[in-house]
Structure formats: C-alpha cells, structure tokens
Scaffold this motif. Structure first.
Motif, PDB file in Angstrom:
ATOM      1  N   ILE A  40      12.831 -18.114  29.811  1.00  0.00           N
ATOM      2  CA  ILE A  40      12.364 -18.732  28.916  1.00  0.00           C
ATOM      3  C   ILE A  40      12.026 -17.127  27.795  1.00  0.00           C
ATOM      4  O   ILE A  40      11.856 -15.996  29.241  1.00  0.00           O
ATOM      5  CB  ILE A  40      11.333 -19.163  28.125  1.00  0.00           C
ATOM      6  N   ARG A  41      12.115 -16.709  26.965  1.00  0.00           N
ATOM      7  CA  ARG A  41      11.921 -15.115  26.553  1.00  0.00           C
ATOM      8  C   ARG A  41      10.301 -15.552  26.230  1.00  0.00           C
ATOM      9  O   ARG A  41      10.111 -15.861  25.849  1.00  0.00           O
ATOM     10  CB  ARG A  41      12.904 -14.835  25.065  1.00  0.00           C
ATOM     11  N   GLU A  42      10.157 -13.905  25.773  1.00  0.00           N
ATOM     12  CA  GLU A  42       8.637 -13.906  24.878  1.00  0.00           C
ATOM     13  C   GLU A  42       8.819 -13.789  23.493  1.00  0.00           C
ATOM     14  O   GLU A  42       9.792 -14.076  22.793  1.00  0.00           O
ATOM     15  CB  GLU A  42       7.894 -12.424  24.748  1.00  0.00           C
ATOM     16  N   GLN A  43       7.589 -14.677  23.076  1.00  0.00           N
ATOM     17  CA  GLN A  43       7.604 -15.260  21.784  1.00  0.00           C
ATOM     18  C   GLN A  43       7.158 -13.913  21.091  1.00  0.00           C
ATOM     19  O   GLN A  43       7.086 -13.169  21.049  1.00  0.00           O
ATOM     20  CB  GLN A  43       6.306 -15.539  21.829  1.00  0.00           C
ATOM     21  N   ASP A  61      11.823 -27.172  18.417  1.00  0.00           N
ATOM     22  CA  ASP A  61      12.479 -26.249  17.323  1.00  0.00           C
ATOM     23  C   ASP A  61      12.565 -25.005  17.913  1.00  0.00           C
ATOM     24  O   ASP A  61      12.642 -23.844  18.835  1.00  0.00           O
ATOM     25  CB  ASP A  61      12.449 -25.337  15.938  1.00  0.00           C
ATOM     26  N   PHE A  62      10.883 -24.477  18.687  1.00  0.00           N
ATOM     27  CA  PHE A  62      10.145 -23.436  18.830  1.00  0.00           C
ATOM     28  C   PHE A  62      10.739 -23.034  20.556  1.00  0.00           C
ATOM     29  O   PHE A  62      11.144 -22.059  20.981  1.00  0.00           O
ATOM     30  CB  PHE A  62       8.440 -23.050  19.109  1.00  0.00           C
ATOM     31  N   ILE A  63      10.879 -24.333  20.852  1.00  0.00           N
ATOM     32  CA  ILE A  63      11.262 -24.481  22.479  1.00  0.00           C
ATOM     33  C   ILE A  63      12.374 -23.990  23.167  1.00  0.00           C
ATOM     34  O   ILE A  63      13.334 -23.305  23.373  1.00  0.00           O
ATOM     35  CB  ILE A  63      10.734 -25.372  23.328  1.00  0.00           C
ATOM     36  N   SER A  64      13.109 -24.897  21.966  1.00  0.00           N
ATOM     37  CA  SER A  64      14.666 -24.394  21.278  1.00  0.00           C
ATOM     38  C   SER A  64      15.215 -22.570  21.081  1.00  0.00           C
ATOM     39  O   SER A  64      15.942 -22.390  22.646  1.00  0.00           O
ATOM     40  CB  SER A  64      15.331 -25.012  20.366  1.00  0.00           C
ATOM     41  N   SER A  65      14.426 -22.467  20.356  1.00  0.00           N
ATOM     42  CA  SER A  65      14.636 -21.093  20.316  1.00  0.00           C
ATOM     43  C   SER A  65      14.467 -19.935  21.443  1.00  0.00           C
ATOM     44  O   SER A  65      15.265 -19.043  21.558  1.00  0.00           O
ATOM     45  CB  SER A  65      13.145 -20.599  19.276  1.00  0.00           C
ATOM     46  N   ILE A  66      13.516 -20.000  21.937  1.00  0.00           N
ATOM     47  CA  ILE A  66      12.270 -19.226  23.470  1.00  0.00           C
ATOM     48  C   ILE A  66      13.290 -19.359  24.315  1.00  0.00           C
ATOM     49  O   ILE A  66      13.119 -18.334  24.859  1.00  0.00           O
ATOM     50  CB  ILE A  66      11.543 -18.819  23.587  1.00  0.00           C
ATOM     51  N   LEU A  93       5.689 -34.049  29.544  1.00  0.00           N
ATOM     52  CA  LEU A  93       5.647 -33.866  30.075  1.00  0.00           C
ATOM     53  C   LEU A  93       6.164 -32.032  30.773  1.00  0.00           C
ATOM     54  O   LEU A  93       4.980 -30.606  30.829  1.00  0.00           O
ATOM     55  CB  LEU A  93       4.742 -33.965  32.047  1.00  0.00           C
ATOM     56  N   MET A  94       7.173 -31.474  30.936  1.00  0.00           N
ATOM     57  CA  MET A  94       8.467 -30.997  30.941  1.00  0.00           C
ATOM     58  C   MET A  94       8.153 -30.096  29.376  1.00  0.00           C
ATOM     59  O   MET A  94       8.240 -28.820  29.889  1.00  0.00           O
ATOM     60  CB  MET A  94       9.237 -31.338  31.358  1.00  0.00           C
ATOM     61  N   LYS A  95       8.419 -30.668  28.144  1.00  0.00           N
ATOM     62  CA  LYS A  95       7.768 -29.762  27.414  1.00  0.00           C
ATOM     63  C   LYS A  95       6.264 -29.148  26.774  1.00  0.00           C
ATOM     64  O   LYS A  95       6.825 -28.191  27.329  1.00  0.00           O
ATOM     65  CB  LYS A  95       7.974 -30.817  26.136  1.00  0.00           C
ATOM     66  N   TYR A  96       5.533 -29.816  27.773  1.00  0.00           N
ATOM     67  CA  TYR A  96       4.129 -29.050  27.960  1.00  0.00           C
ATOM     68  C   TYR A  96       3.987 -27.953  28.896  1.00  0.00           C
ATOM     69  O   TYR A  96       3.425 -26.807  28.410  1.00  0.00           O
ATOM     70  CB  TYR A  96       2.591 -30.644  27.923  1.00  0.00           C
ATOM     71  N   VAL A  97       4.825 -27.873  29.667  1.00  0.00           N
ATOM     72  CA  VAL A  97       4.750 -27.386  31.115  1.00  0.00           C
ATOM     73  C   VAL A  97       5.170 -25.705  30.017  1.00  0.00           C
ATOM     74  O   VAL A  97       5.083 -24.815  30.509  1.00  0.00           O
ATOM     75  CB  VAL A  97       5.713 -27.548  32.101  1.00  0.00           C
ATOM     76  N   ILE A  98       6.416 -25.710  29.577  1.00  0.00           N
ATOM     77  CA  ILE A  98       7.267 -25.100  28.720  1.00  0.00           C
ATOM     78  C   ILE A  98       6.159 -24.130  27.604  1.00  0.00           C
ATOM     79  O   ILE A  98       6.292 -23.064  27.619  1.00  0.00           O
ATOM     80  CB  ILE A  98       8.607 -25.367  28.644  1.00  0.00           C
ATOM     81  N   LEU A  99       5.535 -25.165  27.109  1.00  0.00           N
ATOM     82  CA  LEU A  99       4.712 -24.555  26.096  1.00  0.00           C
ATOM     83  C   LEU A  99       2.829 -23.700  26.541  1.00  0.00           C
ATOM     84  O   LEU A  99       3.209 -22.392  25.967  1.00  0.00           O
ATOM     85  CB  LEU A  99       3.977 -25.318  25.232  1.00  0.00           C
ATOM     86  N   VAL A 100       2.684 -24.573  27.855  1.00  0.00           N
ATOM     87  CA  VAL A 100       1.713 -23.672  28.164  1.00  0.00           C
ATOM     88  C   VAL A 100       2.308 -22.068  28.644  1.00  0.00           C
ATOM     89  O   VAL A 100       1.867 -21.336  28.926  1.00  0.00           O
ATOM     90  CB  VAL A 100       0.752 -24.502  29.059  1.00  0.00           C
ATOM     91  N   ASN A 101       3.127 -22.311  29.655  1.00  0.00           N
ATOM     92  CA  ASN A 101       3.524 -21.201  30.560  1.00  0.00           C
ATOM     93  C   ASN A 101       4.072 -20.048  29.066  1.00  0.00           C
ATOM     94  O   ASN A 101       4.248 -19.170  29.905  1.00  0.00           O
ATOM     95  CB  ASN A 101       4.725 -21.331  31.190  1.00  0.00           C
ATOM     96  N   SER A 102       4.369 -20.565  28.568  1.00  0.00           N
ATOM     97  CA  SER A 102       5.473 -19.317  27.304  1.00  0.00           C
ATOM     98  C   SER A 102       3.865 -18.632  26.933  1.00  0.00           C
ATOM     99  O   SER A 102       3.697 -17.524  26.375  1.00  0.00           O
ATOM    100  CB  SER A 102       6.336 -20.130  26.021  1.00  0.00           C
TER     101      SER A 102
END
Length: 265
Positions: free
Chosen positions: A31-34, A56-61, A84-93
């Motif tokens: 992932i990239r920076e927000q 949309d956000f996860i797809s974008s980053i 749970l996979m989605k949440y791991v991405i969101l928190v790490n982002s």
C-alpha cells in the motif's frame, strides 16, 4: 529515464510504501501513503451507505497484491474479501500514513460522574506485527488485535454437518454481511450474525438459503455458532480505556473521527 529517477518519481507520487501480510496466512498487499484525494473516497456519503467507501479507499491505496491474479484490488474485490483482511489493511494504512497514536475525548456515563477526559492510545495494539508469523507471546500481549484465519476456505465456504446430519455451509463475513448487520442493528436478533454469513443447507445435491431456523434444535444452533466463532472470529474495533478515577470501558477506536482525520475530535 534512469531507474533512480523513476523510483524518485514513484516515491514522490505514492510516498513510502508498506508491505502488509494478511490474516489468511498467505496473501499480502503493498500500500501507498494516504493522500488528500483519499479523503473524498472515505467521506463519500452515497458510497458509505453500502460501506463501499472503505472498499474504494483500500482499492485506491493498494499498489500491488498476490490476492488476485492480476495483482490489483478493485472495490468489488475488497467488498468480497473476508472482513478481517480488510481491517488489517485499514489499521496498517492508518499507522503507516498518520502514525500509531490516536487522540480522542470520551464522556463517561452520568452514573459514574459524567466527566470528560482526553485520551491518546496506541493503535498498534490492534494488529499483529506479521500475520504470516504470529508468536504466542504477541497473542498474549495483544488480546484485542484483529484475529487471523486458521483455515480460510479456498472455495469461499466453510462446511459443517450438524449432530442431526444437516449439511450446511456459510461464507466468511464480508462487506455485504456487515451491511446486513448494520441494517438490522435496531432489532439485533441473535441469528443475524449467522444470516449475514449466508448460511445454506444442502438437499439432493443442491444448496439452498436458510430462510428460517425453525427446524434447527438448540444444540444445532450452538454447533453453528461455535463453528463460526472458531473459523470466522469477529473484530469489534474496541480498545480498553481507563479513567483517572479508575473506571474502565471499551471504546470503538475505529469509529472515532481521529482514526482517519487526526485532530478532528
């Protein structure tokens, strides 16, 4: 253009990138920076009605991944991804782009004083360092961290046969299931968590949606819930906070305005 220049341009556009291992034990995303444009994706009210703003956000980053064959994540890919996979991405982002510290105010209930206190908490307590290599020590140290999947099904379904011989299957919780739970939050029936996972029964080689639980015994219902608890554990987004007067409660930190927009308390 030299490789060094290409890398510099890439970094200028995307910032520092981060490789995140996901809780199925094999998948990863880079992932990239927000950036400022992502704020519009997250705050899109129409897309938020179906929880697709986060997809949309996860797809974008996401710059690349091994989760899909083409190495990309569309919003629809994210929507069907186990939650749970989605949440791991969101928190790490959030940690990667905005830091691990989150600040917020909390008003304690009137019965304990109704006072307001400010908090700063560490978001790293919500994720394990590496979901492909989790240690027993870290599991003990982070009891509120996003769980991991021990055996995520390759065909998208968990299968269970009840003590009375009913052959059933259900999906891991995904965005569609989360939307169902939100839509039915007012009534909040005990079986909503099962329905949200699309429980089906097999009859003569065909799968059919379970429309009523009238034919299920209490023992069978317990078997289904236990199977879900083991295979598809829930994540609440809560952390434990304590007041200066010794009171404790759980606070949904992912629902705080400061999670995506620090300072907006």
């Amino acid at each position: 253009m030299e490789k060094k220049e290409i890398l510099e341009q890439f970094k200028a556009i995307n910032g520092e990138t981060l490789l995140v291992n996901l809780p199925d034990g094999k998948s990863w995303v880079e992932i990239r920076e927000q950036n400022g444009a992502d704020d519009d994706l997250l705050s899109n009210r129409r897309r938020a009605e179906s929880l697709m703003n986060f997809c949309d956000f996860i797809s974008s980053i996401t710059l690349r991944t091994n989760y899909t064959e083409n190495g990309k994540l569309t919003p629809e890919d994210v929507a069907s991804m186990p939650a749970l996979m989605k949440y791991v991405i969101l928190v790490n982002s959030r940690i990667h782009s905005l830091g691990k510290t989150i600040g917020f105010q909390y008003k304690w209930p009137e019965e304990v004083g109704g006072y307001i206190e400010n908090y700063e908490e560490d978001l790293s307590q919500l994720v394990f360092n590496d979901y492909h290599n989790i240690t027993d020590e870290e599991i003990i140290e982070k009891p509120l961290a996003i769980p991991f999947y021990d055996n995520l099904p390759t065909d998208g379904y968990y299968y269970i046969t009840t003590s009375k011989g009913k052959e059933l299957r259900y999906r891991p919780m995904d965005t569609k299931g989360e939307k169902y739970l939100i839509d039915n939050m007012v009534e909040g029936k005990k079986n909503d968590a099962i329905i949200a996972r699309g429980l089906e029964f097999q009859d003569k080689g065909q799968w059919h949606k379970v429309a009523t639980f009238a034919s299920f015994s209490p023992k069978e219902m317990n078997e289904i819930r236990k199977d879900i608890q083991i295979n598809d554990p829930e994540f609440t987004g809560n952390i434990l906070i304590e007041s200066s007067k010794g009171h404790q409660t759980y606070y949904n930190v992912m629902g705080s305005p400061g999670f995506f927009y620090p300072g907006e308390i």
